[in-house]
Design a protein around this motif. Sequence first.
Motif, PDB file in Angstrom:
ATOM      1  N   LYS A 197      11.171 -32.539  54.697  1.00 26.48           N
ATOM      2  CA  LYS A 197      11.998 -33.751  54.765  1.00 26.48           C
ATOM      3  C   LYS A 197      11.158 -34.948  55.221  1.00 26.48           C
ATOM      4  O   LYS A 197      10.200 -35.313  54.564  1.00 26.48           O
ATOM      5  CB  LYS A 197      13.209 -33.509  55.670  1.00 26.48           C
ATOM      6  CG  LYS A 197      14.110 -32.387  55.177  1.00 26.48           C
ATOM      7  CD  LYS A 197      15.308 -32.193  56.081  1.00 26.48           C
ATOM      8  CE  LYS A 197      16.197 -31.077  55.545  1.00 26.48           C
ATOM      9  NZ  LYS A 197      17.376 -30.828  56.402  1.00 26.48           N
ATOM     10  N   GLY A 198      11.511 -35.562  56.366  1.00 19.42           N
ATOM     11  CA  GLY A 198      10.804 -36.754  56.822  1.00 19.42           C
ATOM     12  C   GLY A 198       9.385 -36.514  57.266  1.00 19.42           C
ATOM     13  O   GLY A 198       8.610 -37.471  57.452  1.00 19.42           O
ATOM     14  N   THR A 200       7.266 -34.830  55.444  1.00 22.93           N
ATOM     15  CA  THR A 200       6.473 -34.588  54.243  1.00 22.93           C
ATOM     16  C   THR A 200       5.255 -35.506  54.203  1.00 22.93           C
ATOM     17  O   THR A 200       5.362 -36.712  54.468  1.00 22.93           O
ATOM     18  CB  THR A 200       7.326 -34.842  52.985  1.00 22.93           C
ATOM     19  OG1 THR A 200       8.428 -33.919  52.988  1.00 22.93           O
ATOM     20  CG2 THR A 200       6.515 -34.645  51.709  1.00 22.93           C
ATOM     21  N   TYR A 231      11.902 -34.008  47.863  1.00 23.39           N
ATOM     22  CA  TYR A 231      11.483 -35.174  48.656  1.00 23.39           C
ATOM     23  C   TYR A 231      12.351 -36.388  48.357  1.00 23.39           C
ATOM     24  O   TYR A 231      12.549 -37.245  49.219  1.00 23.39           O
ATOM     25  CB  TYR A 231      10.014 -35.487  48.398  1.00 23.39           C
ATOM     26  CG  TYR A 231       9.467 -36.579  49.284  1.00 23.39           C
ATOM     27  CD1 TYR A 231       9.678 -36.563  50.654  1.00 23.39           C
ATOM     28  CD2 TYR A 231       8.736 -37.635  48.743  1.00 23.39           C
ATOM     29  CE1 TYR A 231       9.182 -37.570  51.476  1.00 23.39           C
ATOM     30  CE2 TYR A 231       8.228 -38.644  49.545  1.00 23.39           C
ATOM     31  CZ  TYR A 231       8.463 -38.609  50.919  1.00 23.39           C
ATOM     32  OH  TYR A 231       7.976 -39.611  51.724  1.00 23.39           O
ATOM     33  N   LYS A 233      15.422 -36.529  48.244  1.00 27.94           N
ATOM     34  CA  LYS A 233      16.564 -36.548  49.151  1.00 27.94           C
ATOM     35  C   LYS A 233      16.260 -37.345  50.411  1.00 27.94           C
ATOM     36  O   LYS A 233      17.164 -37.876  51.051  1.00 27.94           O
ATOM     37  CB  LYS A 233      16.969 -35.117  49.514  1.00 27.94           C
ATOM     38  CG  LYS A 233      17.442 -34.286  48.338  1.00 27.94           C
ATOM     39  CD  LYS A 233      17.730 -32.859  48.748  1.00 27.94           C
ATOM     40  CE  LYS A 233      18.157 -32.003  47.566  1.00 27.94           C
ATOM     41  NZ  LYS A 233      18.393 -30.583  47.947  1.00 27.94           N
ATOM     42  N   THR A 234      14.978 -37.426  50.760  1.00 31.59           N
ATOM     43  CA  THR A 234      14.536 -38.176  51.941  1.00 31.59           C
ATOM     44  C   THR A 234      14.032 -39.563  51.573  1.00 31.59           C
ATOM     45  O   THR A 234      14.299 -40.536  52.280  1.00 31.59           O
ATOM     46  CB  THR A 234      13.412 -37.395  52.657  1.00 31.59           C
ATOM     47  OG1 THR A 234      13.929 -36.139  53.104  1.00 31.59           O
ATOM     48  CG2 THR A 234      12.860 -38.176  53.832  1.00 31.59           C
ATOM     49  N   ALA A 235      13.305 -39.652  50.463  1.00 33.95           N
ATOM     50  CA  ALA A 235      12.659 -40.914  50.073  1.00 33.95           C
ATOM     51  C   ALA A 235      12.875 -41.171  48.589  1.00 33.95           C
ATOM     52  O   ALA A 235      11.937 -41.093  47.793  1.00 33.95           O
ATOM     53  CB  ALA A 235      11.175 -40.856  50.411  1.00 33.95           C
TER      54      ALA A 235
END
Length: 277
Positions: A197-198, A200, A231, A233-235
């Motif tokens: 998530k964040g 990565t 990724y 989903k986060t960025a």
Amino acid sequence: MSGGAPVGGAPATGPASPEDPDPRPPAAGPAPGEVPGSALADTVLERLVTVYPAAGNPFRAQEMVAYMKGVAPFLGVRTPERRALSRTVLDGTPRPGEDDCAAIALRCFALPEREYHYFAVDYLRRHVRRCSSGFLPVARRLVTTVSWWDTVDHLAAHVVGGLVAADPALAPEMDAWIDDEDLWVARTALLHQLRFKGDTDADRLFDHCLRRAGHPDFFVRKAIGWSLRAYAKTAPAEVRAFVTAHGNRLSPLSVREALKNLAPPAGLPNHRARMGT
């Protein structure tokens, strides 16, 4: 196949629940081809090879072999039953050390039936935080043993990813794995950050995707798209920008997977409408 998500006889996909959050001190790990001695492994394997076969179903086993394209024989034990049997096998056993984890996993993978491999993967998912960075060569041996998505994807996201998350000094090893001629090792490098998530490392993720963008195999192309989709989903903006800049280098399959939950960037060829890989 949805990004390689296991179904049928494949291992559980829920989050690991390590009993001890503190990693063990660094260890050298077993030499290549070596299986550490372990009294715990002796106990677990003795129980396992008694309990699992007794619950087998030959007709179901044939269905599972067909679904997994004949990668390995099966006993014919469905996932819910297998999980229950695994709890019976592990009842009263102590927490493992790193050598115990290696011995149990390697000895399970040396058995022919796939359910034993699933047991090993589930066991490592639960106890990966008890393993040091020295466990990475063992993880690689498992990735390259009877390789197929049903074990490799869990080893990538939960075991290799867990080791790298605990020790970022291992990340450069993934830069070597991404160029490996074994497609399952390369797929592992692509997927090891799936759960980050964040945290990565986006530069590494994008670099790995580009380095294998021209790979001809479905499983590598799928992994590129799956890693980008995770990724996103986060960025989402960063992934969309990456696909916009490099969509001409990525396969249609990789682009479709990356953008599955995003609006396609303006001006990008309509890869979703194409059936190629």
